[in-house]
Design a protein around this motif. Sequence first.
Motif, PDB file in Angstrom:
ATOM      1  N   THR A   2       0.846  -1.191   0.000  1.00  0.00           N
ATOM      2  CA  THR A   2       0.000   0.000   0.000  1.00  0.00           C
ATOM      3  C   THR A   2       0.881   1.240   0.000  1.00  0.00           C
ATOM      4  N   PRO A   3       0.666   2.169  -0.938  1.00  0.00           N
ATOM      5  CA  PRO A   3       1.460   3.404  -0.930  1.00  0.00           C
ATOM      6  C   PRO A   3       1.078   4.285   0.254  1.00  0.00           C
ATOM      7  N   VAL A   4       2.066   4.968   0.798  1.00  0.00           N
ATOM      8  CA  VAL A   4       1.864   5.865   1.935  1.00  0.00           C
ATOM      9  C   VAL A   4       2.149   7.288   1.482  1.00  0.00           C
TER      10      VAL A   4
ATOM     11  N   LYS B  67       9.173   7.018  -2.993  1.00  0.00           N
ATOM     12  CA  LYS B  67       7.921   6.366  -2.616  1.00  0.00           C
ATOM     13  C   LYS B  67       8.089   5.695  -1.256  1.00  0.00           C
ATOM     14  N   VAL B  68       7.000   5.620  -0.518  1.00  0.00           N
ATOM     15  CA  VAL B  68       6.970   4.899   0.754  1.00  0.00           C
ATOM     16  C   VAL B  68       5.865   3.852   0.670  1.00  0.00           C
ATOM     17  N   TRP B  69       6.193   2.628   1.111  1.00  0.00           N
ATOM     18  CA  TRP B  69       5.252   1.509   1.015  1.00  0.00           C
ATOM     19  C   TRP B  69       5.035   0.884   2.387  1.00  0.00           C
ATOM     20  N   GLN B  70       3.911   0.192   2.505  1.00  0.00           N
ATOM     21  CA  GLN B  70       3.599  -0.507   3.749  1.00  0.00           C
ATOM     22  C   GLN B  70       2.718  -1.711   3.436  1.00  0.00           C
ATOM     23  N   ILE B  71       2.906  -2.793   4.195  1.00  0.00           N
ATOM     24  CA  ILE B  71       2.025  -3.962   4.110  1.00  0.00           C
ATOM     25  C   ILE B  71       1.271  -4.055   5.427  1.00  0.00           C
ATOM     26  N   GLU B  72      -0.023  -3.764   5.375  1.00  0.00           N
ATOM     27  CA  GLU B  72      -0.868  -3.736   6.571  1.00  0.00           C
ATOM     28  C   GLU B  72      -0.214  -2.882   7.656  1.00  0.00           C
ATOM     29  N   ASP B  73       0.120  -3.463   8.809  1.00  0.00           N
ATOM     30  CA  ASP B  73       0.691  -2.674   9.909  1.00  0.00           C
ATOM     31  C   ASP B  73       2.208  -2.825  10.013  1.00  0.00           C
ATOM     32  N   SER B  74       2.833  -3.287   8.942  1.00  0.00           N
ATOM     33  CA  SER B  74       4.283  -3.485   8.966  1.00  0.00           C
ATOM     34  C   SER B  74       5.005  -2.141   8.990  1.00  0.00           C
TER      35      SER B  74
END
Length: 334
Positions: free
Chosen positions: A9-11, A135-142
């Motif tokens: 998910t992009p942040v 870009k900043v990315w995240q997987i759920e609450d990671s």
Amino acid sequence: MCQNLKQLTPVDLNEVWETEPQHFTPWLAKEENLTLLGKALGIELELEAQEVNVGGFRADILCKNTVDDSWVLIENQLDTADHRHFGQILTYAAGLDASTVIWIAKTFRREHCAMLDWQNRITDERYRFFGVEMKVWQIEDSPRAIQFDVVSNPNDWVRGVSQDTQRVANQEVSERQQLMRKFWTGLREYMNDNNSSVNCPAPTTRGYLRFGIGRTDFFIHTRLASSSREIGIWLYTQGNDAEAHFRLLEEQKEDIHNEFGETLEWYELPENERSRVCLNKEDTDPLNENDWIHQYEWFTAKLERFNQVFRPRIQALNAADWIPEEDNEQLAEP
């Protein structure tokens, strides 16, 4: 077995850094984050200053390229690249005599990439312009992860080929020099294909290639010596503190050899204001193309070892910690 895969998910950048000058620039200026950026660009970066005055303006970050000791300007945006920042970049680069310009933004419009590409075409190989989307990315609450995407960069290979082609036309490049470029090009491709932790610089026609090791006045030469049938890796220290730095490293020689797993050769060369630590591989012909793959393997493994063993020690050096022998003798006198 079916894997339960998650989606990236992009942040939004402003969720991570509220402002560019107070939050993002100080974050990027940290050593570990400059290393991430340098890895994406293939440049060894050492922080020199933040918010540098240039006339009535302030440049975000000024670094040194530790390979050639040239200035690197970094200009940051948390939004889309714009004309105003492009003008500022040119002003800062001229005022700071920067050889490399890195423009970081959330996104780049096509016309801004075209401007950077044009700058790279019309300038010679001393100057380089990079456009980098962040870009900043995240997987759920990671934990969140940063990604630097290079959207515009100088094509050193094309530049080198075009310049070498011109020299060949002028009979300035020998067959040996062409072979040197072919060797270094192969080494760079090998290191990239094998995800080496060491950044390999652009190939040259010389018998050596210069690598950074994270600090100004220190560098590594990989060298080819066909006359003596050997290849080697030489770590140099130079500058006003070369003797102190060399002596401080030499005090750790036993630990260095144990950690490295091999005995290195140490040469102090005070008359040249530089000293070196060497590892050579004998009975090796760098002109034998059939053996190049083995030489690439050796160079890659040993370069990574040099970085693992020497880089943290070099970064921790403080010339003031070294006391010359004559000073020690004076201190010992009653």
